[in-house]
Design a protein around this motif. Structure first.
Motif, PDB file in Angstrom:
ATOM      1  N   ASP A  30       0.864  -1.183   0.000  1.00 17.11           N
ATOM      2  CA  ASP A  30       0.000   0.000   0.000  1.00 17.11           C
ATOM      3  C   ASP A  30       0.899   1.231   0.000  1.00 17.11           C
ATOM      4  N   MET A  31       0.594   2.216  -0.849  1.00 14.94           N
ATOM      5  CA  MET A  31       1.492   3.362  -0.957  1.00 14.94           C
ATOM      6  C   MET A  31       1.511   4.226   0.296  1.00 14.94           C
ATOM      7  N   ALA A  32       0.513   4.051   1.178  1.00 20.03           N
ATOM      8  CA  ALA A  32       0.499   4.804   2.426  1.00 20.03           C
ATOM      9  C   ALA A  32       1.302   4.125   3.525  1.00 20.03           C
ATOM     10  N   ASN A  33       1.857   2.962   3.244  1.00 25.18           N
ATOM     11  CA  ASN A  33       2.825   2.337   4.144  1.00 25.18           C
ATOM     12  C   ASN A  33       4.208   2.744   3.636  1.00 25.18           C
ATOM     13  N   ALA A  34       4.894   3.582   4.379  1.00 21.66           N
ATOM     14  CA  ALA A  34       6.164   4.139   3.900  1.00 21.66           C
ATOM     15  C   ALA A  34       7.209   3.066   3.629  1.00 21.66           C
ATOM     16  N   ASN A  35       7.070   1.888   4.263  1.00 18.25           N
ATOM     17  CA  ASN A  35       8.009   0.799   4.020  1.00 18.25           C
ATOM     18  C   ASN A  35       7.856   0.192   2.625  1.00 18.25           C
ATOM     19  N   THR A  36       6.793   0.523   1.935  1.00 18.96           N
ATOM     20  CA  THR A  36       6.590   0.037   0.565  1.00 18.96           C
ATOM     21  C   THR A  36       7.661   0.566  -0.373  1.00 18.96           C
ATOM     22  N   TRP A  37       8.089   1.794  -0.135  1.00 20.49           N
ATOM     23  CA  TRP A  37       8.945   2.476  -1.105  1.00 20.49           C
ATOM     24  C   TRP A  37      10.428   2.223  -0.870  1.00 20.49           C
ATOM     25  N   PRO A  38      11.208   1.964  -1.929  1.00 13.99           N
ATOM     26  CA  PRO A  38      12.653   1.794  -1.792  1.00 13.99           C
ATOM     27  C   PRO A  38      13.392   3.128  -1.812  1.00 13.99           C
ATOM     28  N   PHE A  39      12.642   4.221  -1.705  1.00 16.36           N
ATOM     29  CA  PHE A  39      13.227   5.558  -1.630  1.00 16.36           C
ATOM     30  C   PHE A  39      12.358   6.390  -0.683  1.00 16.36           C
ATOM     31  N   PRO A  40      12.910   7.446  -0.091  1.00 11.46           N
ATOM     32  CA  PRO A  40      12.118   8.273   0.831  1.00 11.46           C
ATOM     33  C   PRO A  40      11.014   9.025   0.101  1.00 11.46           C
ATOM     34  N   VAL A  41       9.880   9.192   0.761  1.00 12.80           N
ATOM     35  CA  VAL A  41       8.770   9.988   0.235  1.00 12.80           C
ATOM     36  C   VAL A  41       8.291  10.943   1.329  1.00 12.80           C
ATOM     37  N   GLN A  42       7.554  11.952   0.907  1.00 15.95           N
ATOM     38  CA  GLN A  42       6.918  12.863   1.852  1.00 15.95           C
ATOM     39  C   GLN A  42       5.401  12.721   1.725  1.00 15.95           C
ATOM     40  N   TYR A  43       4.702  12.822   2.845  1.00 20.54           N
ATOM     41  CA  TYR A  43       3.248  12.709   2.854  1.00 20.54           C
ATOM     42  C   TYR A  43       2.601  13.996   3.369  1.00 20.54           C
ATOM     43  N   ARG A  44       1.409  14.307   2.829  1.00 22.69           N
ATOM     44  CA  ARG A  44       0.543  15.322   3.407  1.00 22.69           C
ATOM     45  C   ARG A  44      -0.888  14.787   3.399  1.00 22.69           C
ATOM     46  N   ILE A  45      -1.535  14.803   4.549  1.00 30.49           N
ATOM     47  CA  ILE A  45      -2.924  14.374   4.653  1.00 30.49           C
ATOM     48  C   ILE A  45      -3.842  15.553   4.373  1.00 30.49           C
ATOM     49  N   VAL A  46      -4.802  15.350   3.495  1.00 32.37           N
ATOM     50  CA  VAL A  46      -5.781  16.383   3.188  1.00 32.37           C
ATOM     51  C   VAL A  46      -7.003  16.141   4.071  1.00 32.37           C
ATOM     52  N   ARG A  47      -7.180  16.981   5.060  1.00 29.06           N
ATOM     53  CA  ARG A  47      -8.254  16.795   6.044  1.00 29.06           C
ATOM     54  C   ARG A  47      -9.621  16.883   5.374  1.00 29.06           C
ATOM     55  N   GLY A  48     -10.475  15.949   5.755  1.00 28.26           N
ATOM     56  CA  GLY A  48     -11.819  15.897   5.193  1.00 28.26           C
ATOM     57  C   GLY A  48     -11.925  15.074   3.923  1.00 28.26           C
ATOM     58  N   ALA A  49     -10.780  14.633   3.393  1.00 33.13           N
ATOM     59  CA  ALA A  49     -10.786  13.839   2.157  1.00 33.13           C
ATOM     60  C   ALA A  49     -10.982  12.364   2.490  1.00 33.13           C
ATOM     61  N   SER A  50     -12.197  12.009   2.857  1.00 30.02           N
ATOM     62  CA  SER A  50     -12.508  10.609   3.163  1.00 30.02           C
ATOM     63  C   SER A  50     -12.642   9.815   1.873  1.00 30.02           C
ATOM     64  N   PRO A  51     -12.454   8.487   1.912  1.00 28.02           N
ATOM     65  CA  PRO A  51     -12.657   7.686   0.702  1.00 28.02           C
ATOM     66  C   PRO A  51     -14.051   7.864   0.109  1.00 28.02           C
ATOM     67  N   GLU A  52     -15.055   7.898   0.964  1.00 35.15           N
ATOM     68  CA  GLU A  52     -16.426   8.044   0.487  1.00 35.15           C
ATOM     69  C   GLU A  52     -16.607   9.374  -0.256  1.00 35.15           C
ATOM     70  N   ARG A  53     -16.044  10.438   0.285  1.00 36.84           N
ATOM     71  CA  ARG A  53     -16.197  11.754  -0.332  1.00 36.84           C
ATOM     72  C   ARG A  53     -15.448  11.839  -1.660  1.00 36.84           C
ATOM     73  N   VAL A  54     -14.288  11.234  -1.725  1.00 35.68           N
ATOM     74  CA  VAL A  54     -13.491  11.291  -2.947  1.00 35.68           C
ATOM     75  C   VAL A  54     -14.048  10.370  -4.027  1.00 35.68           C
ATOM     76  N   ILE A  55     -14.461   9.160  -3.625  1.00 36.31           N
ATOM     77  CA  ILE A  55     -14.921   8.175  -4.607  1.00 36.31           C
ATOM     78  C   ILE A  55     -16.380   8.379  -4.976  1.00 36.31           C
ATOM     79  N   ARG A  56     -17.229   8.484  -3.980  1.00 37.51           N
ATOM     80  CA  ARG A  56     -18.667   8.559  -4.241  1.00 37.51           C
ATOM     81  C   ARG A  56     -19.127   9.960  -4.644  1.00 37.51           C
TER      82      ARG A  56
END
Length: 254
Positions: A30-56
């Protein structure tokens, strides 16, 4: 003496990932598990962006919030951006224009490229978390032909139900079954299928099983962003034939 110039707050993490606000578990792959990546990444959470709101609900009212988070990632050193939901293809143009850096908002962007690689008479198909919610607008924003075969996992018992509802517990073995059944439906209904593109970034852990079952190449966000990062930070090779080419730490493994 070599003079170095700065300009960033953070170095060594060129890819910035815009994240939905979720609580469901994130396993390796899963791309939100930082151990997935063989290189460092940066994350930003967008508040209020629930799966239901984004998908539905097509991420209604969230475009400005995604742009703000994207600008913050760039201000902190990200050289390129992606997101953790294929449905955010809708924001591709706005984010890239607002930040001035390359943006790979959705794994769906791979479909035209995959089609160009396939033999005549073959086409890429899409496996998505919700076929009913993947609209012509999402496809158009990613450059995907409307005629592209699509299958969804919403008929399953676990994957779509738990992720869209953002539940804190998931049966990953059942998720695997849901993905394999949907992939089987996609292949069975489209004899001209030449490859599968995974729309959902949470599908990566099951890509190898889908490949084994269908015999088709499977393109996911993992390979897409590994390729993307390899352009932001190209590997440096020795300039002499007699110099060994050491494998760098954190090298990309597809």
């Amino acid at each position: 003496m070599t003079r170095e110039f700065g300009g960033k707050s953070v170095y060594g993490a060129s890819v910035g990932i815009l994240m939905l606000e979720t609580r469901f578990p994130r396993i390796y792959g899963d791309m939100a598990n930082a151990n997935t990546w063989p290189f460092p990444v940066q994350y930003r959470i967008v508040r209020g962006a629930s799966p239901e709101r984004v998908i539905r609900r097509r991420a209604e009212g969230l475009e400005d919030a995604f742009v703000e988070a994207a600008r913050d990632l760039v201000a902190h050193g990200a050289d390129g951006l992606t997101t953790n939901c294929g449905y955010l293809s809708l924001f591709q143009d706005r984010i890239k224009d607002a930040t001035g850096v390359p943006v790979a908002a959705s794994p769906l962007m791979q479909v035209p490229f995959v089609n160009a690689m396939l033999p005549a008479g073959k086409t890429a198909g899409i496996l998505t978390i919700s076929k009913t919610d993947l609209s012509a607008d999402h496809l158009k924003a990613a450059g995907v032909p409307e005629s592209t075969p699509i299958a969804g996992t919403e008929g399953g018992r676990e994957f779509t139900q738990k992720i869209v509802r953002d539940l804190p517990e998931i049966d990953f073995a059942q998720c695997r079954i849901d993905l394999l059944e949907a992939a089987g439906d996609l292949v069975g209904s489209n004899p001209n299928l030449g490859a599968i593109v995974l729309e959902c970034t949470n599908m990566v852990p099951y890509a190898a099983d889908i490949r084994k079952q269908t015999g088709l190449p499977v393109f996911s966000v993992y390979g897409f962003i590994a390729w993307f990062q390899s352009a932001l930070v190209p590997r440096r090779f020795p300039q002499r034939l007699d110099d060994p080419a050491p494998r760098p730490s954190g090298s990309i493994r597809f």
